[in-house]
Structure formats: C-alpha cells, structure tokens
Write a protein that holds these residues in place. Sequence first.
Motif, mmCIF file in Angstrom:
data_model
loop_
_atom_site.group_PDB
_atom_site.id
_atom_site.type_symbol
_atom_site.label_atom_id
_atom_site.label_comp_id
_atom_site.label_asym_id
_atom_site.label_seq_id
_atom_site.Cartn_x
_atom_site.Cartn_y
_atom_site.Cartn_z
ATOM 1 N N PRO A 172 0.820 -1.209 0.000
ATOM 2 C CA PRO A 172 0.000 0.000 0.000
ATOM 3 C C PRO A 172 0.861 1.270 0.000
ATOM 4 O O PRO A 172 1.975 1.262 0.532
ATOM 5 N N LEU A 173 0.329 2.319 -0.602
ATOM 6 C CA LEU A 173 1.092 3.554 -0.790
ATOM 7 C C LEU A 173 1.590 4.176 0.503
ATOM 8 O O LEU A 173 2.707 4.656 0.580
ATOM 9 N N GLU A 174 0.730 4.186 1.520
ATOM 10 C CA GLU A 174 1.081 4.904 2.742
ATOM 11 C C GLU A 174 1.843 4.034 3.740
ATOM 12 O O GLU A 174 2.123 4.453 4.852
ATOM 13 N N LEU A 175 2.148 2.796 3.353
ATOM 14 C CA LEU A 175 2.875 1.922 4.274
ATOM 15 C C LEU A 175 4.291 2.458 4.470
ATOM 16 O O LEU A 175 4.977 2.770 3.507
ATOM 17 N N GLY A 176 4.679 2.543 5.736
ATOM 18 C CA GLY A 176 6.000 3.116 6.042
ATOM 19 C C GLY A 176 7.104 2.086 5.957
ATOM 20 O O GLY A 176 7.431 1.456 6.945
ATOM 21 N N ASN A 177 7.644 1.871 4.763
ATOM 22 C CA ASN A 177 8.785 0.961 4.661
ATOM 23 C C ASN A 177 9.900 1.638 3.867
ATOM 24 O O ASN A 177 9.681 2.655 3.230
ATOM 25 N N GLN A 178 11.072 1.043 3.925
ATOM 26 C CA GLN A 178 12.196 1.616 3.189
ATOM 27 C C GLN A 178 12.379 0.880 1.878
ATOM 28 O O GLN A 178 12.302 -0.338 1.834
#
Lengths: 151, 339
Positions: free
Chosen positions: B151-157
């Motif tokens: 998903p777009l807003e998922l906080g991953n690097q």
Amino acid sequence: MDIQERNKKYIEYVELVSPKASWGKSLFNAFLIGGGICVFGQMCADILRYFLPMTDNVTISAWSSMMIITIAIFLTAFGVFDNIARFAGAGTIVPITGFANSIASCAIEFKKEGLIFGLGAKMFFVAGPVIVNGVAFSMIAGVIYWIITLL
Amino acid sequence: MAKRLGKQTYALEKPIHIISTATIVGEKEKNGPLKAYFEHCTEDDMMGEKTFEKAERKMMESCIDLVLEKAHITEQDIDLLIGGDLLNQLVTMNYSARSLNVPFLGVYGACSTMSESLAIAACLLDAGVGEIITCATGSHFSTAERQFRTPLELGNQRQTYSQWTVTGMGSCILSCKGKGPCVRMVTFGKVTDYGIKDIANMGAAMAPAAMDTLYTFFQDTKTEPKDYDLILSGDLGKLGSDILKDLMREKGYILEENYEDCGHMIYSASQKTFQGGSGTGCSASVFCSYVYKKLCNKQFKKIIFMATGALMSTVTNQQGDSIPGIAHLVVIENSSVAK
C-alpha cells in the motif's frame, strides 16, 4: 556453460555490483527516530500520571500506547508517515507506530474496493502475518516456559 | 514484405512513418530533467477521478485523443489500436479501447510494451494490414505500486537498487503515408531468465534479456554500436544499464556515450528514485517526447530503441520463481536520410 552455472555466476555478480544501504546511517536514523518515539511515549505516560495520580500503571501505559497509535494513524492519513519511515526504517516499524501504520495504510488503500471485501477483507493484509506469527511464537514460548517450570 | 536478416531481425520494405506522438506525465516526471520535452503534465494524479485505476484510464484516453488531434485525424481513420499497460488483464488499455470504437489488439510485455507495440504495428503495416495504426502504452505509479508491491502509505524503506514506476503515457501514430521518422528494422526478443528472484532488482533481471536482443541484432545486421546516433534501452535504470554494458563487453561490443537508458534519464538523482524510472510509461513517455523530437529535428538520424520488460507476477514471485525478462528492438531512421 550450463544454465545453472551461468545463473549462479550472474547472481553473484549482481550481488557484487548492487549498491548496499549504509549500515551505520540506517542504524543511527532508526535509533534517533525510534528512540524519539519511546521518549515521547514516556512523556505521555508521565503527563498522564501527573494529572491522574490515582490511576494504576497498566492503565497509564495503555493510554499512552493509544495516544501514539492515534498519532501514527493520523500521520498515515495525512501522508506524512511514509516519509518519516523512509528516513527512520526500523525506527518507526518496530515501535507500535509501525503496526498502526500497517493497518491504517491498508484500510486507506483498499477502501476503494468497498467496505466489506475491500477494507474489511484486506485491512490486515500486512499486519495479519504479524498477528499470526505473534500468536504462534507466544504459544511456543508458553510451552517452553511450562517445561522449564516442570524441571 | 519484410526481409529476414539472421535469426530474429526483420528489415521492413516500406517506410513506416511515425507521423505523430503525444505524452502525458505526472508531476514527478515533469519535475525531472526531461521537463522541457513533456508537453502535457497532470498535477492531480487522481485526474479528478475516485480511484487511481480510473485516473490511469483517463490519462490513457486523453493521451490517445491528443495524438489524434495532433495528427489531424479522427478515430474513424485508425485501422488498428495496439497497446498495453502494467495492470492485470490490461484493464487500462482494454477499458480505454472500449470508449474508442476501433479494432484493438492488447499486448503485454511489461515495460517493453512500447517497443513491442511499435514492432508489431510496423510489421503489420509493412505487410499491408491497415494504413494507420495507433500505439499507446502507459503506467501509473499508484496502481502499479499496489499491484506489485505494498500500500502507498505503508512506512517501509525502499531498496537502494529499486526503481520508481513512472506515471506517464505515450502514444504514437504509424502510417505508410505521411512524414516523420521511419521504422526500418525490428528484432523480436526472447524471454531470458538468469535466475534473479529479487522483485526490487528489476534492472538486473532485465539486463540479460536486453543483452540477448541487442547482441542478436548486431549479429543479424552485422552492424556495430557506433553505427547509431543513439542506443536507447527501456528502463534498466542506472544499475541495469551498467550491467548491460558489462554483459555487452563480454560479448565484444562496447556501449559508449551514444548509449542511454530511459529509466536513467527520466529522473534526477535528487528525486530519490534510486536507480531511476521503470514501468510501461517510462520508455513510452521518453520515446514519444524527447527521442521523437530529436529525431524530427535531425539531432538523431538513426537510433535503436529497445524497451525491456520484467515479466513477473506477485504470485509466481511468492512461489519462489525467478523473474523472466524480455526486450524488443526497433530501429528508427529519419526519413530524409533513409536510403
């Protein structure tokens, strides 16, 4: 040259030329933001304790966790969280903020496919495996603990 | 009739002109180094629609309308529309074709779809199938991201060797009559897989396919890299193009300054896309703007355009399969210098 050998050689070569993320920088960023989140959580707990001196510690830590979760969800909704996470890495994933973000981001993403089969079904798309693993490993840990108590 | 050269290359008999092109790109692409070449840019990546899929479709429809308008023809004049996109069941292209009422061929070559469409269209025209064929391909960052990644807003690097899917559309009109640069040769590529499994490292997955097609082309035509003003690969990105250079060197061909990569060109380093752009829209938007304009004003006389595609799906990837790649090649020459 047979295909397996060719592929093995190529994969080794790609491994060699692909750029790697800097460990030191990633660790420092994660420590900075992750530590900051923990300090903020402690601050919430201390403020709550100051205003509600009669409340027990369990309730206070539950309330401060909830405050951090709520903030993380709002930051996700405003599209800020992923920018912070890009910088912080594990610094935002490991604290409870990461879990909150994984559910909120899926909810935003899949809402377009409807409330039941979209949002309802896919809200735990990322967090689901975390919950399943959490339950499975705590069961294993429980069994080990039980065996230790028998000794 | 096209003349076969070597194993995979065909030299076209008739001059197949690219009479007009059009592009629409997103805001990030518009802020990149090629901003002067992109004619139309949309600041709203939702295009006023409710979902990203609908937005992508609207961009595609506008891009086709635009190219028709620029060529001063209407949809009734088109004999065939060929195109594709990245989404499952080619929804963007299929749904865009629904509103056009023209015969349609949907093709999927992942990011190589632009050169694949051009090659098919040129061969069909050369064989006398139709007189005017439109090719259109494109991609949208937000739809590709949700289909292939998270998903777009998922906080991953993101990995340092990853690429960024381009929000952009490119369309062009090919015709036996008229003016414009000509498609001279086509080489259809083979699916090539060197065992890369990391879905983030698409440059490395596609580079062997690019090498295979380019090497076969040079062997088939008995030409060399220096015979062309520009050798343009699709979206290998920086890492992928470095790998391609290494692989070609092993085969005895040196790619020098006349070699470029669409993915590498479309973003600047400060835009934090790591290795550059990818997606069907990457080679399409660069080819239909920058390259076409330079061909028209004769800065380039003879070029190789070879878009590359990584043909994976998330299902096969999760099941542990490696990523197959493909590359199709077309040679485009400016008509005035053609023999």
